[in-house]
Design an enzyme around this catalytic site. Sequence first.
Site, short mmCIF file in Angstrom:
data_model
loop_
_atom_site.label_atom_id
_atom_site.label_comp_id
_atom_site.label_asym_id
_atom_site.label_seq_id
_atom_site.Cartn_x
_atom_site.Cartn_y
_atom_site.Cartn_z
N LYS A 206 -2.54 73.29 57.35
CA LYS A 206 -1.18 72.94 56.95
C LYS A 206 -0.94 73.51 55.56
CE LYS A 206 2.02 69.09 56.23
NZ LYS A 206 2.19 67.62 56.31
N ARG A 216 11.87 66.93 55.11
CA ARG A 216 11.80 65.94 54.04
C ARG A 216 13.15 65.25 53.85
NH1 ARG A 216 8.03 69.78 50.17
NH2 ARG A 216 6.10 69.45 51.37
N LYS A 230 3.03 69.74 46.69
CA LYS A 230 1.83 69.24 47.37
C LYS A 230 0.72 70.29 47.38
CE LYS A 230 4.62 66.11 50.18
NZ LYS A 230 4.80 65.45 51.50
N GLU A 246 -11.21 75.19 57.33
CA GLU A 246 -10.60 73.88 57.57
C GLU A 246 -10.69 73.48 59.04
OE1 GLU A 246 -9.34 71.59 55.66
OE2 GLU A 246 -8.66 72.48 53.78
N LYS A 261 0.43 74.84 60.76
CA LYS A 261 1.78 74.48 60.35
C LYS A 261 2.07 75.13 59.01
CE LYS A 261 4.66 70.46 59.26
NZ LYS A 261 4.70 69.01 59.05
N SER A 287 10.88 72.42 60.53
CA SER A 287 12.31 72.20 60.35
C SER A 287 13.04 73.40 59.77
CB SER A 287 12.52 70.99 59.43
OG SER A 287 11.88 71.19 58.18
N TYR A 326 11.70 71.28 67.59
CA TYR A 326 12.95 70.52 67.73
C TYR A 326 13.84 71.13 68.81
CZ TYR A 326 11.17 68.82 63.31
OH TYR A 326 10.35 68.30 62.35
#
Length: 338
Positions: A206, A216, A230, A246, A261, A287, A326
């Site tokens: 991610k 968000r 982040k 990872e 992602k 998104s 979505y």
Amino acid sequence: MTLHASNFAPFPMGRPRRLRRDSFTRNLVRENALTAHDLIYPVFVLAGQHRREPVGSMPGVERLSLDLLLPVAEECVKLGIPVMALFPVIDASLKSENGEEATNPEGLVPHVVRELKRRFPELGVMTDVALDPFTSHGQDGLPDANGYILNDETLEVLVQQALTQAEAGVDIVAPSDMMDGRIGAIRAALESQNLIHTRIMAYSAKYASAFYGPFRDAVGSSGNLGKADKKVYQMDPGNSDEALREVAMDIAEGADMVMVKPGMPYLDVVRRVKDEFQVPTFAYQVSGEYAMLKAAALNGWLDHDAVMMESLLAFKRAGADGVLTYFALDAARKLRRG
């Protein structure tokens, strides 16, 4: 297998366009196909009843209370979409520095999980394991006095969040926090409680991406996050070897499925992960990707259905076994129409 020009007949004996001449031949030799079973539908859920709130930066996407979400779940079942992924929109009064509402067995997420599994047992339900919807600062973990996100202290809360969701009956927990060691900690806790059938889909790669903005907005964490970022726990967009490390760690710690992602800007990572590990691999068409395609289509610059389907097929071609998108309902409806 490495392909060389010498493996193929040269022109004019070899004419690749012969296999593109008509639709039946193109259908016959197509290498990748998209079905409704490849789709996971992310939804935003609110407390209360009869609540429907459009997400301004995501045309066509709404925050829904459970009573209005149930017909959506029913349509997923009818269309053959196998999984719905829940993302909660929590009242500001329930948010705190440590995000303890995430562990409340009577909270919004466990309540919605129980109702969905009671009414639609055949529909897979996936929940997000991360604290950002529940924290007053919008971060995915617990901060120290300087605002640095603590790893091991966060794990304790994430484990309790995952157990709360699993005990409510969720099928798949999906840790999206990017704390080190969280998959192993969650898997050990699930085993200790005999929750052996709960699957883990790890957000293994991610990235600290600019494509998350509309999400968000949707869950109400952007205002809390402010100008913070982040980057101290999500991955650097310049790295792909790190993604393999990872993924390897998450598989070793007990992940059943892994995820990359965002999606389209990181298809090279999807391909590397699938080639290297040959495990169930998913991608999240996030998104920002959705918003870009929607905005261009609404302006008449792109053909909505054509680019929707082409973008989803790209994930399959890159090696993804499935896609969180979505567009899931729209794509499944189009697939049913043929």
